[in-house]
Scaffold this motif. Structure first.
Motif, PDB file in Angstrom:
ATOM      1  N   ASP A 199       0.931  -1.173  -0.100  1.00  0.00           N
ATOM      2  CA  ASP A 199       0.134  -0.103   0.100  1.00  0.00           C
ATOM      3  C   ASP A 199       0.891   1.051   0.100  1.00  0.00           C
ATOM      4  O   ASP A 199       1.622   1.637   1.029  1.00  0.00           O
ATOM      5  N   PRO A 200       0.904   1.955  -1.079  1.00  0.00           N
ATOM      6  CA  PRO A 200       1.675   3.260  -1.307  1.00  0.00           C
ATOM      7  C   PRO A 200       1.204   4.158  -0.226  1.00  0.00           C
ATOM      8  O   PRO A 200       2.053   5.194   0.158  1.00  0.00           O
ATOM      9  N   LYS A 201       0.090   3.943   0.461  1.00  0.00           N
ATOM     10  CA  LYS A 201      -0.317   5.066   1.597  1.00  0.00           C
ATOM     11  C   LYS A 201      -0.050   4.852   2.721  1.00  0.00           C
ATOM     12  O   LYS A 201       0.128   5.725   3.759  1.00  0.00           O
ATOM     13  N   LYS A 202       0.738   3.668   3.039  1.00  0.00           N
ATOM     14  CA  LYS A 202       1.188   3.348   4.519  1.00  0.00           C
ATOM     15  C   LYS A 202       2.755   3.247   4.244  1.00  0.00           C
ATOM     16  O   LYS A 202       3.342   2.838   3.349  1.00  0.00           O
ATOM     17  N   SER A 203       3.388   3.397   5.499  1.00  0.00           N
ATOM     18  CA  SER A 203       4.869   3.437   5.681  1.00  0.00           C
ATOM     19  C   SER A 203       5.317   2.075   5.514  1.00  0.00           C
ATOM     20  O   SER A 203       4.546   1.050   6.199  1.00  0.00           O
ATOM     21  N   MET A 204       6.426   1.724   5.165  1.00  0.00           N
ATOM     22  CA  MET A 204       7.207   0.300   5.283  1.00  0.00           C
ATOM     23  C   MET A 204       7.713   0.263   6.565  1.00  0.00           C
ATOM     24  O   MET A 204       8.303  -0.798   6.702  1.00  0.00           O
ATOM     25  N   TRP A 205       7.904   1.308   7.529  1.00  0.00           N
ATOM     26  CA  TRP A 205       8.524   0.900   8.665  1.00  0.00           C
ATOM     27  C   TRP A 205       8.429  -0.026   9.605  1.00  0.00           C
ATOM     28  O   TRP A 205       9.110  -0.942   9.874  1.00  0.00           O
ATOM     29  N   LYS A 206       7.098  -0.299   9.871  1.00  0.00           N
ATOM     30  CA  LYS A 206       6.795  -1.391  10.677  1.00  0.00           C
ATOM     31  C   LYS A 206       6.869  -2.773  10.112  1.00  0.00           C
ATOM     32  O   LYS A 206       7.526  -3.589  10.790  1.00  0.00           O
ATOM     33  N   PRO A 207       6.315  -3.145   8.726  1.00  0.00           N
ATOM     34  CA  PRO A 207       6.894  -4.596   8.482  1.00  0.00           C
ATOM     35  C   PRO A 207       8.411  -4.946   8.223  1.00  0.00           C
ATOM     36  O   PRO A 207       8.763  -5.691   8.611  1.00  0.00           O
ATOM     37  N   ILE A 208       8.969  -3.865   7.839  1.00  0.00           N
ATOM     38  CA  ILE A 208      10.543  -4.034   7.853  1.00  0.00           C
ATOM     39  C   ILE A 208      11.298  -3.978   9.114  1.00  0.00           C
ATOM     40  O   ILE A 208      11.927  -5.029   9.310  1.00  0.00           O
ATOM     41  N   ILE A 209      10.740  -3.290  10.227  1.00  0.00           N
ATOM     42  CA  ILE A 209      11.236  -3.276  11.511  1.00  0.00           C
ATOM     43  C   ILE A 209      10.846  -4.647  12.089  1.00  0.00           C
ATOM     44  O   ILE A 209      11.747  -5.295  12.900  1.00  0.00           O
ATOM     45  N   VAL A 210       9.569  -5.138  11.895  1.00  0.00           N
ATOM     46  CA  VAL A 210       9.033  -6.211  12.611  1.00  0.00           C
ATOM     47  C   VAL A 210      10.082  -7.512  12.114  1.00  0.00           C
ATOM     48  O   VAL A 210      10.388  -8.489  12.740  1.00  0.00           O
ATOM     49  N   PHE A 211      10.203  -7.451  10.738  1.00  0.00           N
ATOM     50  CA  PHE A 211      10.979  -8.390  10.111  1.00  0.00           C
ATOM     51  C   PHE A 211      12.585  -8.476  10.494  1.00  0.00           C
ATOM     52  O   PHE A 211      12.972  -9.444  10.772  1.00  0.00           O
ATOM     53  N   LEU A 212      13.013  -7.046  10.698  1.00  0.00           N
ATOM     54  CA  LEU A 212      14.451  -6.868  10.854  1.00  0.00           C
ATOM     55  C   LEU A 212      15.021  -7.498  12.403  1.00  0.00           C
ATOM     56  O   LEU A 212      16.007  -7.607  12.458  1.00  0.00           O
ATOM     57  N   ILE A 213      14.157  -6.765  13.146  1.00  0.00           N
ATOM     58  CA  ILE A 213      14.615  -7.149  14.482  1.00  0.00           C
ATOM     59  C   ILE A 213      14.933  -8.484  15.139  1.00  0.00           C
ATOM     60  O   ILE A 213      15.977  -8.805  15.487  1.00  0.00           O
ATOM     61  N   PRO A 214      14.307  -9.681  14.670  1.00  0.00           N
ATOM     62  CA  PRO A 214      14.531 -11.036  14.845  1.00  0.00           C
ATOM     63  C   PRO A 214      15.937 -11.132  14.115  1.00  0.00           C
ATOM     64  O   PRO A 214      16.619 -12.225  14.548  1.00  0.00           O
ATOM     65  N   LEU A 215      15.921 -10.792  12.886  1.00  0.00           N
ATOM     66  CA  LEU A 215      16.881 -11.188  12.035  1.00  0.00           C
ATOM     67  C   LEU A 215      18.362 -10.402  12.347  1.00  0.00           C
ATOM     68  O   LEU A 215      19.350 -11.246  12.469  1.00  0.00           O
ATOM     69  N   MET A 216      18.156  -9.147  13.007  1.00  0.00           N
ATOM     70  CA  MET A 216      19.346  -8.401  13.563  1.00  0.00           C
ATOM     71  C   MET A 216      19.746  -9.416  14.768  1.00  0.00           C
ATOM     72  O   MET A 216      20.903  -9.315  14.903  1.00  0.00           O
ATOM     73  N   LEU A 217      18.786  -9.536  15.520  1.00  0.00           N
ATOM     74  CA  LEU A 217      19.106 -10.347  16.887  1.00  0.00           C
ATOM     75  C   LEU A 217      19.718 -11.647  16.540  1.00  0.00           C
ATOM     76  O   LEU A 217      20.817 -12.120  17.200  1.00  0.00           O
ATOM     77  N   SER A 218      19.497 -12.323  15.488  1.00  0.00           N
ATOM     78  CA  SER A 218      19.831 -13.376  15.209  1.00  0.00           C
ATOM     79  C   SER A 218      21.438 -13.283  14.673  1.00  0.00           C
ATOM     80  O   SER A 218      22.422 -13.879  15.077  1.00  0.00           O
ATOM     81  N   ASN A 219      21.866 -12.281  13.835  1.00  0.00           N
ATOM     82  CA  ASN A 219      23.146 -11.959  13.488  1.00  0.00           C
ATOM     83  C   ASN A 219      24.032 -11.610  14.698  1.00  0.00           C
ATOM     84  O   ASN A 219      25.051 -11.761  14.550  1.00  0.00           O
ATOM     85  N   ILE A 220      23.211 -10.744  15.436  1.00  0.00           N
ATOM     86  CA  ILE A 220      24.044 -10.366  16.842  1.00  0.00           C
ATOM     87  C   ILE A 220      24.447 -11.307  17.629  1.00  0.00           C
ATOM     88  O   ILE A 220      25.549 -11.626  17.950  1.00  0.00           O
ATOM     89  N   LEU A 221      23.585 -12.368  17.710  1.00  0.00           N
ATOM     90  CA  LEU A 221      23.673 -13.639  18.511  1.00  0.00           C
ATOM     91  C   LEU A 221      24.843 -14.194  18.041  1.00  0.00           C
ATOM     92  O   LEU A 221      25.709 -15.170  18.721  1.00  0.00           O
ATOM     93  N   GLN A 222      24.732 -14.520  16.659  1.00  0.00           N
ATOM     94  CA  GLN A 222      25.771 -15.424  15.737  1.00  0.00           C
ATOM     95  C   GLN A 222      27.193 -14.873  16.121  1.00  0.00           C
ATOM     96  O   GLN A 222      28.076 -15.471  16.388  1.00  0.00           O
ATOM     97  N   SER A 223      27.279 -13.348  15.993  1.00  0.00           N
ATOM     98  CA  SER A 223      28.544 -12.548  16.411  1.00  0.00           C
ATOM     99  C   SER A 223      28.828 -12.744  17.860  1.00  0.00           C
ATOM    100  O   SER A 223      30.010 -13.227  18.314  1.00  0.00           O
ATOM    101  N   LEU A 224      27.961 -12.881  18.910  1.00  0.00           N
ATOM    102  CA  LEU A 224      28.044 -13.011  20.216  1.00  0.00           C
ATOM    103  C   LEU A 224      28.563 -14.242  20.423  1.00  0.00           C
ATOM    104  O   LEU A 224      29.734 -14.393  21.231  1.00  0.00           O
ATOM    105  N   GLY A 225      28.084 -15.284  19.832  1.00  0.00           N
ATOM    106  CA  GLY A 225      28.879 -16.609  20.050  1.00  0.00           C
ATOM    107  C   GLY A 225      30.327 -16.613  19.690  1.00  0.00           C
ATOM    108  O   GLY A 225      31.259 -17.075  20.426  1.00  0.00           O
ATOM    109  N   GLY A 226      30.521 -15.908  18.569  1.00  0.00           N
ATOM    110  CA  GLY A 226      32.013 -15.990  18.118  1.00  0.00           C
ATOM    111  C   GLY A 226      32.784 -15.032  19.119  1.00  0.00           C
ATOM    112  O   GLY A 226      34.097 -15.261  19.286  1.00  0.00           O
ATOM    113  N   VAL A 227      32.313 -13.873  19.759  1.00  0.00           N
ATOM    114  CA  VAL A 227      33.098 -12.954  20.568  1.00  0.00           C
ATOM    115  C   VAL A 227      33.164 -13.832  22.051  1.00  0.00           C
ATOM    116  O   VAL A 227      34.410 -13.790  22.346  1.00  0.00           O
ATOM    117  N   VAL A 228      32.180 -14.242  22.429  1.00  0.00           N
ATOM    118  CA  VAL A 228      32.619 -15.081  23.812  1.00  0.00           C
ATOM    119  C   VAL A 228      33.766 -16.242  23.473  1.00  0.00           C
ATOM    120  O   VAL A 228      34.316 -16.641  24.150  1.00  0.00           O
TER     121      VAL A 228
END
Length: 490
Positions: A42-71
């Motif tokens: 919908d061009p009348k609606k912002s993409m922020w919400k669906p992108i952030i909803v998808f991004l948060i667990p994806l970003m946390l996954s990548n951070i967790l992956q990095s955290l495992g290597g860091v530890v």
């Protein structure tokens, strides 16, 4: 993700993704329901919400992956010493080289999965999943054989210091032997994300990371009555954590009756869908070539770093860990942009790609400024997590300050490239990336290594990344935007 109940628009194939790549003819496919979140269309609606909803667990996954290597690096560096950390740091680019093929294959499957899912084509989705996982496993067997058999010769070629070669070889053989498992795990989680499900991979990566953090000191130092295994224990902990998490994932998907759960037919029949495989390879090979080029450049960098001694290699390992952590949100944004780009094309909504680019870049620079600023403020304490020699910390800190800001440039380039790849346009972005790495970065690193030492090697990164972004944008603005982009599934 919410389903769009509106019927899908007819999507014609306008542009093939790669030389000689033909669209897949859809047979007996009656499903045309789009699966994309309605806010994205919908061009009348912002993409922020669906992108952030998808991004948060994806970003946390990548951070967790990095955290495992860091530890793990912290445990190894502080508990076993900088020699052991240098051994692991030497193995990293070699293992990355062997994993490059499945990463490229995952990029290809991400395009196919995203477009099939976005267009509501369930049969093509199932065929792609089946072929991707089986081919990944077979590829993993080949790469495992190469890694285990030739590890000692590889270490000599890249100029690993004699003092770290025995430990590096022992650690590397275990990691390389597990490549079939790693290949399948990486492919499966990539496929899940291609359908917009970033939560499930995050949950099971969390399980894997916790297991790795718990098992690493137990097996490394011989806690709870177990023998002390050193780096061998660290490697076994990594493999065991991945295996247990993957098995749990398979049972969970089966229990939930997930559309991507593997059934008995998958294990009984190892025949690959040749049509899907051909397109998967045609899309994935350029990405694989790019990943191989990147990994070989890292090997070249390690070779240059090793010429400056064990201390420089240890500093390199610490800086890599910090940069990986900072880069994870950018990687996540790039993957999210690629997933939504493919889904837009599959749903016949290519007009939304420009808005996707704007939203993704805005998040890239917002996250980058905050995260990089914090690292700059607390660089010394952070580096002391991995290193205990003040002179090594100072060396690593100088390097970190010189290159950290460029992570936002890399993120910008990743997002731009991923959106173009999501439409099936993979060849030109690949050529640009490889050209900038091998014609600019590596020569500059070699030229500056002598007069500036370790700092000179690292300065090649921001220089080449900036040029890469400029060239990618020129191609995007004056070539890619002038084309129309259609689904790979007719």
């Amino acid at each position: 993700m919410e389903e769009n109940t509106k019927s899908s628009a007819s999507v014609g194939v306008i542009e093939a993704p790669a030389p000689n790549a033909e669209p897949i003819e859809v047979e007996n496919s009656t499903e045309t329901k789009q699966n994309i979140h309605p806010d994205l269309l919908d061009p009348k609606k912002s993409m922020w919400k669906p992108i952030i909803v998808f991004l948060i667990p994806l970003m946390l996954s990548n951070i967790l992956q990095s955290l495992g290597g860091v530890v793990s690096s912290m445990i190894i560096g502080q508990g076993l010493g900088e020699t052991s950390l240098a051994a692991v740091s030497t193995i990293f680019p070699v293992s990355f080289f062997l994993i490059s093929l499945v990463i490229g294959l995952g990029s290809g499957s991400l395009v196919l999965i995203g477009q099939a899912y976005g267009g509501g084509k369930s049969k093509e989705l199932t065929k792609t999943v089946d072929t991707t996982i089986k081919f990944s496993f077979l590829l993993g067997i080949v790469m495992a054989f190469i890694g285990v058999v030739f590890i000692d010769g590889i270490l000599q070629i890249i100029g690993a210091a004699p003092s770290i070669q025995p430990e590096a070889s022992e650690f590397g053989k275990i990691i390389f032997a597990s490549l079939p498992l790693i290949f399948v795990y990486v492919s499966y989680t990539t496929i899940l994300r291609g359908t917009g499900d970033a939560k499930t991979p995050f949950v099971f990566l969390l399980i894997s990371t916790i297991l790795n953090i718990v098992l690493t000191p137990i097996l490394t130092f011989g806690w709870i009555g177990l023998p002390r295994m050193g780096l061998t224990g660290a490697a076994i902990a990594n493999v065991l954590a991945t295996f247990l998490s993957f098995v749990a994932l398979l049972f969970y998907l089966k229990w939930k009756k997930h559309v991507l759960a593997l059934d008995r037919d998958f294990f009984r029949n190892w025949k690959l869908d040749i049509t899907i495989l051909k397109l998967l390879i045609k899309i994935g090979i350029p990405s694989s070539v790019q990943m191989i080029a990147i990994s070989l450049s890292e090997v070249a960098v390690v070779f240059l770093v090793n010429q400056h001694g064990e201390q420089a290699t240890a500093a390199y390992g610490a800086v890599i860990q910090v940069l990986n952590f900072v880069q994870m949100p950018m990687l996540s944004l790039g993957m999210a942009a690629g997933v939504f780009s493919a889904q837009f094309v599959g749903a016949g909504a290519s007009h939304r790609l420009q808005s996707l680019l704007r939203h993704s870049l805005g998040l890239n620079y917002l996250i980058g400024i905050v995260l990089i600023g914090l690292i700059y403020l607390f660089s010394n304490p952070i580096l002391s997590w991995f290193l205990n020699d003040p002179s090594t910390i100072e060396m690593a800190n100088d390097v970190l300050f010189a290159v950290l800001w460029a992570m936002m440039i890399i993120g910008n380039a990743m997002i731009l490239s991923s959106i173009m790849r999501g439409t099936g346009n993979v060849v030109v972005p690949t050529i640009i990336v490889i050209g900038c790495i091998w014609l600019i970065m590596v020569p500059i690193a070699a030229a500056l290594s002598g007069p500036l030492g370790l700092l000179g090697i690292w300065l090649s990164y921001p220089i080449s990344d900036t040029i890469m972004l400029i060239v990618l944008y020129v191609y995007y603005r004056y070539v890619w935007k002038q084309k129309q982009h259609g689904s790979l599934f007719a």
